[in-house]
Design a protein around this motif. Structure first.
Motif, PDB file in Angstrom:
ATOM      1  N   GLU A   1       0.838  -1.187   0.000  1.00  6.32           N
ATOM      2  CA  GLU A   1       0.000   0.000   0.000  1.00  6.32           C
ATOM      3  C   GLU A   1       0.877   1.243   0.000  1.00  6.32           C
ATOM      4  OE1 GLU A   1      -3.466   0.492   0.038  1.00  6.32           O
ATOM      5  OE2 GLU A   1      -3.431  -1.612  -0.573  1.00  6.32           O
ATOM      6  N   PHE A   2       0.413   2.302  -0.642  1.00  5.70           N
ATOM      7  CA  PHE A   2       1.178   3.548  -0.697  1.00  5.70           C
ATOM      8  C   PHE A   2       1.104   4.240   0.659  1.00  5.70           C
ATOM      9  CE2 PHE A   2       1.881   8.018  -1.512  1.00  5.70           C
ATOM     10  CZ  PHE A   2       2.988   7.977  -2.338  1.00  5.70           C
ATOM     11  N   ASP A   3       2.253   4.538   1.227  1.00  6.21           N
ATOM     12  CA  ASP A   3       2.356   5.222   2.512  1.00  6.21           C
ATOM     13  C   ASP A   3       3.101   6.535   2.265  1.00  6.21           C
ATOM     14  OD1 ASP A   3       3.231   6.221   4.988  1.00  6.21           O
ATOM     15  OD2 ASP A   3       3.554   4.221   5.830  1.00  6.21           O
ATOM     16  N   ARG A   4       2.354   7.621   2.154  1.00  5.55           N
ATOM     17  CA  ARG A   4       2.928   8.919   1.781  1.00  5.55           C
ATOM     18  C   ARG A   4       4.087   9.320   2.689  1.00  5.55           C
ATOM     19  NH1 ARG A   4      -1.325  12.604   0.915  1.00  5.55           N
ATOM     20  NH2 ARG A   4      -0.947  12.502  -1.301  1.00  5.55           N
ATOM     21  N   GLU A   5       3.917   9.190   3.986  1.00  4.61           N
ATOM     22  CA  GLU A   5       4.960   9.599   4.916  1.00  4.61           C
ATOM     23  C   GLU A   5       6.245   8.790   4.707  1.00  4.61           C
ATOM     24  OE1 GLU A   5       5.547   9.588   9.685  1.00  4.61           O
ATOM     25  OE2 GLU A   5       3.659  10.434   8.950  1.00  4.61           O
ATOM     26  N   ALA A   6       6.109   7.486   4.548  1.00 10.58           N
ATOM     27  CA  ALA A   6       7.275   6.621   4.332  1.00 10.58           C
ATOM     28  C   ALA A   6       7.956   6.945   3.000  1.00 10.58           C
ATOM     29  CB  ALA A   6       6.866   5.155   4.373  1.00 10.58           C
ATOM     30  N   VAL A   7       7.155   7.179   1.965  1.00 13.60           N
ATOM     31  CA  VAL A   7       7.716   7.509   0.650  1.00 13.60           C
ATOM     32  C   VAL A   7       8.452   8.836   0.698  1.00 13.60           C
ATOM     33  CG1 VAL A   7       7.096   8.158  -1.726  1.00 13.60           C
ATOM     34  CG2 VAL A   7       6.098   6.114  -0.670  1.00 13.60           C
ATOM     35  N   TYR A   8       7.870   9.848   1.312  1.00 20.08           N
ATOM     36  CA  TYR A   8       8.523  11.154   1.396  1.00 20.08           C
ATOM     37  C   TYR A   8       9.821  11.040   2.189  1.00 20.08           C
ATOM     38  CZ  TYR A   8       4.789  13.852  -0.797  1.00 20.08           C
ATOM     39  OH  TYR A   8       3.904  14.386  -1.699  1.00 20.08           O
ATOM     40  N   HIS A   9       9.805  10.274   3.267  1.00 21.94           N
ATOM     41  CA  HIS A   9      11.027  10.080   4.053  1.00 21.94           C
ATOM     42  C   HIS A   9      12.090   9.375   3.215  1.00 21.94           C
ATOM     43  CE1 HIS A   9      13.764   7.967   6.808  1.00 21.94           C
ATOM     44  NE2 HIS A   9      13.765   9.147   7.403  1.00 21.94           N
ATOM     45  N   TRP A  10      11.693   8.319   2.511  1.00 25.71           N
ATOM     46  CA  TRP A  10      12.613   7.563   1.659  1.00 25.71           C
ATOM     47  C   TRP A  10      13.308   8.493   0.669  1.00 25.71           C
ATOM     48  CZ3 TRP A  10      15.021   3.047   1.004  1.00 25.71           C
ATOM     49  CH2 TRP A  10      15.492   2.714  -0.263  1.00 25.71           C
ATOM     50  N   TYR A  11      12.527   9.274  -0.091  1.00 26.08           N
ATOM     51  CA  TYR A  11      13.112  10.137  -1.113  1.00 26.08           C
ATOM     52  C   TYR A  11      13.913  11.292  -0.511  1.00 26.08           C
ATOM     53  CZ  TYR A  11      11.095   7.478  -4.857  1.00 26.08           C
ATOM     54  OH  TYR A  11      10.813   6.464  -5.726  1.00 26.08           O
ATOM     55  N   SER A  12      13.562  11.724   0.680  1.00 26.01           N
ATOM     56  CA  SER A  12      14.316  12.810   1.313  1.00 26.01           C
ATOM     57  C   SER A  12      15.690  12.341   1.799  1.00 26.01           C
ATOM     58  CB  SER A  12      13.526  13.422   2.469  1.00 26.01           C
ATOM     59  OG  SER A  12      13.451  12.517   3.552  1.00 26.01           O
ATOM     60  N   THR A  13      15.906  11.028   1.864  1.00 26.50           N
ATOM     61  CA  THR A  13      17.202  10.505   2.322  1.00 26.50           C
ATOM     62  C   THR A  13      18.055   9.938   1.183  1.00 26.50           C
ATOM     63  OG1 THR A  13      16.284   8.304   2.783  1.00 26.50           O
ATOM     64  CG2 THR A  13      16.250   9.925   4.592  1.00 26.50           C
ATOM     65  N   ARG A  14      17.587   9.961  -0.039  1.00 27.37           N
ATOM     66  CA  ARG A  14      18.323   9.342  -1.155  1.00 27.37           C
ATOM     67  C   ARG A  14      19.668  10.019  -1.426  1.00 27.37           C
ATOM     68  NH1 ARG A  14      17.689   4.993  -0.525  1.00 27.37           N
ATOM     69  NH2 ARG A  14      17.128   5.936   1.414  1.00 27.37           N
ATOM     70  N   ASN A  15      19.740  11.328  -1.265  1.00 30.68           N
ATOM     71  CA  ASN A  15      20.971  12.046  -1.582  1.00 30.68           C
ATOM     72  C   ASN A  15      22.085  11.803  -0.573  1.00 30.68           C
ATOM     73  OD1 ASN A  15      19.541  13.020  -3.754  1.00 30.68           O
ATOM     74  ND2 ASN A  15      19.043  14.958  -2.773  1.00 30.68           N
ATOM     75  N   GLU A  16      21.749  11.219   0.576  1.00 29.86           N
ATOM     76  CA  GLU A  16      22.736  10.943   1.627  1.00 29.86           C
ATOM     77  C   GLU A  16      23.393   9.571   1.465  1.00 29.86           C
ATOM     78  OE1 GLU A  16      20.325  11.078   5.123  1.00 29.86           O
ATOM     79  OE2 GLU A  16      19.533  13.056   4.606  1.00 29.86           O
TER      80      GLU A  16
END
Length: 186
Positions: free
Chosen positions: A46-61
């Motif tokens: 299932e799509f979890d907006r909070e988890a997805v936003y957190h995931w993408y916000s950490t990709r550059n690290e």
């Protein structure tokens, strides 16, 4: 291990590959919720907006992987992503995956993004090969990968059940040597 801590900006003819920004989240959300993307990636969660936003916000690290947004230059919006991940020490290889949402389809953006990220990886790392898996019911992606030089390495039969049918997963690879042959011809 391959150090991918530097996140490049790769400018192509139709696309720009670049690190993710906060403003990209609505576009990535649109891609991830797209029925065609869900089908072709075999997504079952299932799509979890909070988890997805957190995931993408950490990709550059992340130093052990490279996640870049695919920006359509003509519209200046994110239409997908390219990812290099899953380092295999024994084979000195990494996995490649790409996702193209509804605003980026059928215009050659995925083909160009695939070629640009592969060229970047082989020019800037010592990797011996890049691998990928694609479901058999995705003929467009299979064609893009073949044009980029990937060859079938193995097939995992009945890997995904979709709408009552079992779908094979095709494992492909592109070696540095094969890439060099293709790259020098282009």
């Amino acid at each position: 291990m391959v150090d991918l801590s530097e996140k490049p900006v790769i400018v192509g003819d139709k696309i720009i590959l670049r690190p993710f920004k906060q403003d990209d989240f609505p576009y990535i959300e649109e891609c991830l919720k797209d029925p065609e993307v869900i089908k072709l990636t075999g997504s079952t969660s299932e799509f979890d907006r909070e988890a997805v936003y957190h995931w993408y916000s950490t990709r550059n690290e992340q130093a052990d992987r490279l996640d870049l947004a695919i920006v359509d230059s003509s519209q200046e919006i994110v239409v997908g992503e390219v990812v290099i991940n899953l380092y295999d020490e024994k084979r000195h290889s990494m996995n490649f995956r790409i996702l193209i949402g509804p605003r980026g389809r059928n215009r050659g953006l995925g083909t160009e993004a695939t070629r640009r990220i592969i060229d970047y990886i082989f020019k800037n790392t010592t990797l011996h090969q890049i691998t990928l898996s694609v479901y058999d019911f995705n003929p467009i992606a299979k064609n893009v990968y073949k044009k980029a030089g990937f060859v079938v390495e193995s097939i995992e039969e009945n890997e995904l059940e979709f709408e009552g049918e079992w779908i094979d997963s095709i494992n492909m690879k592109l070696t540095r040597e094969e890439w060099l042959l293709i790259y020098t011809v282009r």
